[in-house]
Scaffold this active site. Structure first.
Site, short mmCIF file in Angstrom:
data_model
loop_
_atom_site.label_atom_id
_atom_site.label_comp_id
_atom_site.label_asym_id
_atom_site.label_seq_id
_atom_site.Cartn_x
_atom_site.Cartn_y
_atom_site.Cartn_z
N ALA A 160 0.87 -0.73 0.19
CA ALA A 160 -0.65 0.16 0.33
C ALA A 160 1.08 1.66 0.11
O ALA A 160 2.37 0.78 0.32
CB ALA A 160 -0.84 0.07 0.94
N ASN A 196 0.45 5.60 4.67
CA ASN A 196 -0.22 6.03 5.58
C ASN A 196 -1.79 4.81 5.30
O ASN A 196 -2.53 5.70 5.80
CB ASN A 196 -1.13 7.43 5.74
N GLY A 234 -2.14 1.76 6.59
CA GLY A 234 -2.21 1.21 7.89
C GLY A 234 -1.86 -0.07 7.62
O GLY A 234 -2.78 -1.03 7.88
N SER A 275 0.91 -1.70 8.99
CA SER A 275 1.39 -2.12 10.40
C SER A 275 0.14 -2.04 11.44
O SER A 275 0.48 -3.74 12.30
CB SER A 275 2.54 -0.62 10.87
N ASP A 316 6.95 -6.69 8.66
CA ASP A 316 6.82 -5.18 8.30
C ASP A 316 7.74 -4.32 7.32
O ASP A 316 9.15 -4.69 7.65
CB ASP A 316 6.73 -4.25 9.45
N GLU A 317 7.82 -3.06 7.17
CA GLU A 317 8.89 -3.05 6.33
C GLU A 317 9.60 -3.83 5.56
O GLU A 317 10.72 -3.52 4.79
CB GLU A 317 9.85 -1.85 6.74
N CYS A 359 -5.68 10.00 -0.92
CA CYS A 359 -4.91 11.08 -1.38
C CYS A 359 -5.96 12.06 -1.23
O CYS A 359 -6.98 12.14 -0.92
CB CYS A 359 -3.84 11.10 -3.11
N CYS A 366 -6.13 14.55 -2.91
CA CYS A 366 -7.56 15.29 -3.75
C CYS A 366 -8.66 14.65 -3.87
O CYS A 366 -9.29 15.03 -3.95
CB CYS A 366 -7.14 15.36 -5.06
N CYS A 426 -1.52 10.92 -5.09
CA CYS A 426 -2.60 9.63 -6.41
C CYS A 426 -1.32 9.68 -7.50
O CYS A 426 -0.81 10.27 -7.36
CB CYS A 426 -3.91 9.76 -7.16
#
Length: 197
Positions: free
Chosen positions: A22, A25, A27, A29, A95-96, A153, A155, A190
């Site tokens: 993704a 920000n 989600g 984690s 993670d990461e 995003c 927008c 986006c």
């Protein structure tokens, strides 16, 4: 002559490699920590890993933006996932994952299939210039289960890319692929906003 009943598919579940990707920000984690909690609430052990270079919240800490935090083992470029003793581990959560090496992705794929432990990796596909992380390209190639976690995003469109901004809020278009801490900040955008000058 009596025959033994055929084994049910769930008697010998086949583990596989999962990739959940993704924009930032979204989600990732939070989902990872929820999965860990689900396994542990059933009395099953999990192995958690995060990148040693991500020290935003402290080295070896998986941290959600919802302020959920948990200690984790770390990996660096020399870490060998196959050399670890997983004992009765029911699931491996990474993670990461974009910070792994291609060799480590191959190790996790092999691990899932030779030790029958599901491996779920969470990470980004691309960097702030729109270039793929090499480990993410390998995850997209090897993972048997790939899923996008969606976010938006500013927008209102679906965010699929990232931009890097400096301390003054200006977009940065050049520099090292990985820059954590200091003035470097990132924003999920986006495709339209990514290509806007």
């Amino acid at each position: 002559m009596l025959r033994a009943p055929a084994p049910h598919p769930t008697d010998h579940p086949m583990a596989k490699l999962f990739f959940r990707y993704a924009a930032m920000n979204s989600g990732k984690s939070t989902q990872l920590l929820q999965i860990a909690n689900n396994y542990e609430s059933m009395g099953k052990a999990v192995a958690l890993y995060t990148s040693a270079i991500d020290d935003r919240y402290g080295v070896g800490m998986i941290t959600s933006r919802l302020n959920i935090q948990r200690e984790s083992a770390t990996f660096d470029a020399g870490f060998d996932f196959l050399a670890q003793d997983y004992g009765d581990t029911a699931c491996i959560l990474v993670d990461e994952a974009q910070f792994m090496t291609p060799a480590q992705v191959q190790q996790l794929h092999r691990l899932a299939h030779t030790r029958n432990i599901p491996v779920i990796c969470f990470g980004l596909r691309t960097d702030f210039q729109g270039h793929p992380f090499s480990s993410s390209a390998w995850l997209l190639s090897l993972a048997e289960d790939v899923e996008e976690i969606k976010t938006i995003c500013q927008c209102g469109r679906k965010a699929t890319m990232h931009i890097r901004i400096d301390g003054a809020g200006r977009r940065v278009k050049e520099g090292p692929q990985v820059e954590i801490g200091g003035e470097a900040r990132y924003r999920a955008v986006c495709g339209n906003c990514f290509h806007a000058d």
